[in-house]
Motif scaffolding. Structure first.
Motif, PDB file in Angstrom:
ATOM      1  N   ASP A 154       1.227  12.263  17.501  1.00 22.74           N
ATOM      2  CA  ASP A 154       2.103  11.187  17.023  1.00 22.74           C
ATOM      3  C   ASP A 154       1.319  10.127  16.267  1.00 22.74           C
ATOM      4  O   ASP A 154       1.785   9.614  15.246  1.00 22.74           O
ATOM      5  N   ALA A 155       0.128   9.772  16.748  1.00 24.05           N
ATOM      6  CA  ALA A 155      -0.708   8.796  16.037  1.00 24.05           C
ATOM      7  C   ALA A 155      -1.075   9.322  14.651  1.00 24.05           C
ATOM      8  O   ALA A 155      -1.103   8.559  13.674  1.00 24.05           O
ATOM      9  N   LEU A 156      -1.343  10.620  14.558  1.00 19.07           N
ATOM     10  CA  LEU A 156      -1.674  11.231  13.266  1.00 19.07           C
ATOM     11  C   LEU A 156      -0.451  11.294  12.349  1.00 19.07           C
ATOM     12  O   LEU A 156      -0.558  11.067  11.138  1.00 19.07           O
ATOM     13  N   ARG A 157       0.714  11.589  12.925  1.00 17.52           N
ATOM     14  CA  ARG A 157       1.949  11.621  12.122  1.00 17.52           C
ATOM     15  C   ARG A 157       2.246  10.235  11.549  1.00 17.52           C
ATOM     16  O   ARG A 157       2.631  10.095  10.389  1.00 17.52           O
ATOM     17  N   ILE A 158       2.068   9.208  12.383  1.00 19.89           N
ATOM     18  CA  ILE A 158       2.290   7.838  11.913  1.00 19.89           C
ATOM     19  C   ILE A 158       1.381   7.552  10.717  1.00 19.89           C
ATOM     20  O   ILE A 158       1.833   7.058   9.679  1.00 19.89           O
ATOM     21  N   ALA A 159       0.102   7.880  10.856  1.00 19.57           N
ATOM     22  CA  ALA A 159      -0.848   7.653   9.769  1.00 19.57           C
ATOM     23  C   ALA A 159      -0.430   8.404   8.511  1.00 19.57           C
ATOM     24  O   ALA A 159      -0.462   7.843   7.403  1.00 19.57           O
ATOM     25  N   ALA A 160      -0.038   9.652   8.661  1.00 21.07           N
ATOM     26  CA  ALA A 160       0.325  10.474   7.514  1.00 21.07           C
ATOM     27  C   ALA A 160       1.529   9.894   6.766  1.00 21.07           C
ATOM     28  O   ALA A 160       1.524   9.793   5.534  1.00 21.07           O
ATOM     29  N   VAL A 161       2.548   9.501   7.495  1.00 26.14           N
ATOM     30  CA  VAL A 161       3.770   8.999   6.861  1.00 26.14           C
ATOM     31  C   VAL A 161       3.532   7.635   6.212  1.00 26.14           C
ATOM     32  O   VAL A 161       3.915   7.407   5.062  1.00 26.14           O
ATOM     33  N   VAL A 162       2.881   6.733   6.932  1.00 25.36           N
ATOM     34  CA  VAL A 162       2.621   5.406   6.363  1.00 25.36           C
ATOM     35  C   VAL A 162       1.744   5.527   5.117  1.00 25.36           C
ATOM     36  O   VAL A 162       1.993   4.864   4.105  1.00 25.36           O
ATOM     37  N   HIS A 163       0.742   6.397   5.176  1.00 28.80           N
ATOM     38  CA  HIS A 163      -0.113   6.601   4.000  1.00 28.80           C
ATOM     39  C   HIS A 163       0.695   7.168   2.832  1.00 28.80           C
ATOM     40  O   HIS A 163       0.545   6.727   1.688  1.00 28.80           O
ATOM     41  N   ALA A 164       1.549   8.136   3.096  1.00 26.60           N
ATOM     42  CA  ALA A 164       2.343   8.749   2.025  1.00 26.60           C
ATOM     43  C   ALA A 164       3.300   7.743   1.394  1.00 26.60           C
ATOM     44  O   ALA A 164       3.457   7.713   0.165  1.00 26.60           O
ATOM     45  N   VAL A 165       3.942   6.916   2.212  1.00 24.06           N
ATOM     46  CA  VAL A 165       4.834   5.882   1.676  1.00 24.06           C
ATOM     47  C   VAL A 165       4.036   4.911   0.821  1.00 24.06           C
ATOM     48  O   VAL A 165       4.443   4.547  -0.290  1.00 24.06           O
ATOM     49  N   SER A 166       2.879   4.502   1.313  1.00 18.04           N
ATOM     50  CA  SER A 166       2.023   3.582   0.565  1.00 18.04           C
ATOM     51  C   SER A 166       1.588   4.191  -0.770  1.00 18.04           C
ATOM     52  O   SER A 166       1.674   3.538  -1.819  1.00 18.04           O
ATOM     53  N   ALA A 167       1.147   5.433  -0.750  1.00 14.35           N
ATOM     54  CA  ALA A 167       0.703   6.103  -1.974  1.00 14.35           C
ATOM     55  C   ALA A 167       1.857   6.255  -2.968  1.00 14.35           C
ATOM     56  O   ALA A 167       1.682   6.041  -4.179  1.00 14.35           O
ATOM     57  N   THR A 168       3.028   6.592  -2.463  1.00 13.13           N
ATOM     58  CA  THR A 168       4.188   6.776  -3.339  1.00 13.13           C
ATOM     59  C   THR A 168       4.583   5.467  -4.009  1.00 13.13           C
ATOM     60  O   THR A 168       4.812   5.416  -5.230  1.00 13.13           O
TER      61      THR A 168
END
Length: 183
Positions: A154-168
């Motif tokens: 879950d900690a990794l999923r949070i990082a992945a999604v927040v990073h993807a939103v930020s990059a987008t």
């Protein structure tokens, strides 16, 4: 700005990110403090001002000031450590790993929040920053403190999604059509 406002700024081609952004705010393996600390630390690590502002606003409703400060500390210290330890890992000369780092890291010993939570937040940031040595070290700490593999995921999923939103959103802001619309 709130996360709901942030979701409205995510373009249609990235609609999966909207759904995932909602989904990361619930977990069966992490408590509310752990979720929001990971989301805040990840936003800071990802670096998009809109994402940081939206998440910080909503996180303030779920974290104490002390926990928010610890999440920020995780993002700050990992910004330094992830570069240093990732570099040691990537260099082929093992001698660098035997040398003292000579970097202050006092916050790791006394983060101002529960140690397990701080380690989870550091894990999220390390995922965004791509440091394998730090990921392994924080995973070991988290599991050693009694967290489950699902909590790590879950900690990794949070990082992945927040990073993807930020990059987008960073990408959208840089596109010529976005710049023309803003003018």
């Amino acid at each position: 700005m709130s996360i709901d406002t942030l979701k409205s700024q995510i373009p249609d081609y990235a609609k999966d990110l909207k759904l995932n952004l909602s989904n990361i705010l619930s977990s069966t393996a992490l408590n509310e403090r752990q979720i929001w600390g990971a989301v805040l630390a990840s936003a800071l690590a990802a670096g998009n001002p809109k994402v940081i502002a939206a998440i910080a606003e909503d996180a303030a409703q779920h974290l104490t000031e002390q926990d928010a400060k610890a999440a920020k500390s995780a993002a700050a210290i990992m910004a330094m450590n992830n570069v240093y330890y990732r570099s040691l890992h990537l260099l082929s000369n093992p001698e660098y790993g035997k040398m003292p780092a000579r970097l202050r890291m006092n916050v790791i010993a006394n983060p101002g929040a529960e140690k397990l939570d701080f380690e989870l937040w550091s894990l999220s940031v390390s995922a965004i920053n791509g440091c394998g040595m730090c990921l392994e070290a924080h995973e070991r700490e988290v599991l050693g403190k009694g967290a489950s593999k699902e909590a790590v995921q879950d900690a990794l999923r949070i990082a992945a999604v927040v990073h993807a939103v930020s990059a987008t959103l960073t990408g959208e802001d840089a596109l010529p059509e976005s710049q023309q619309a803003a003018a």
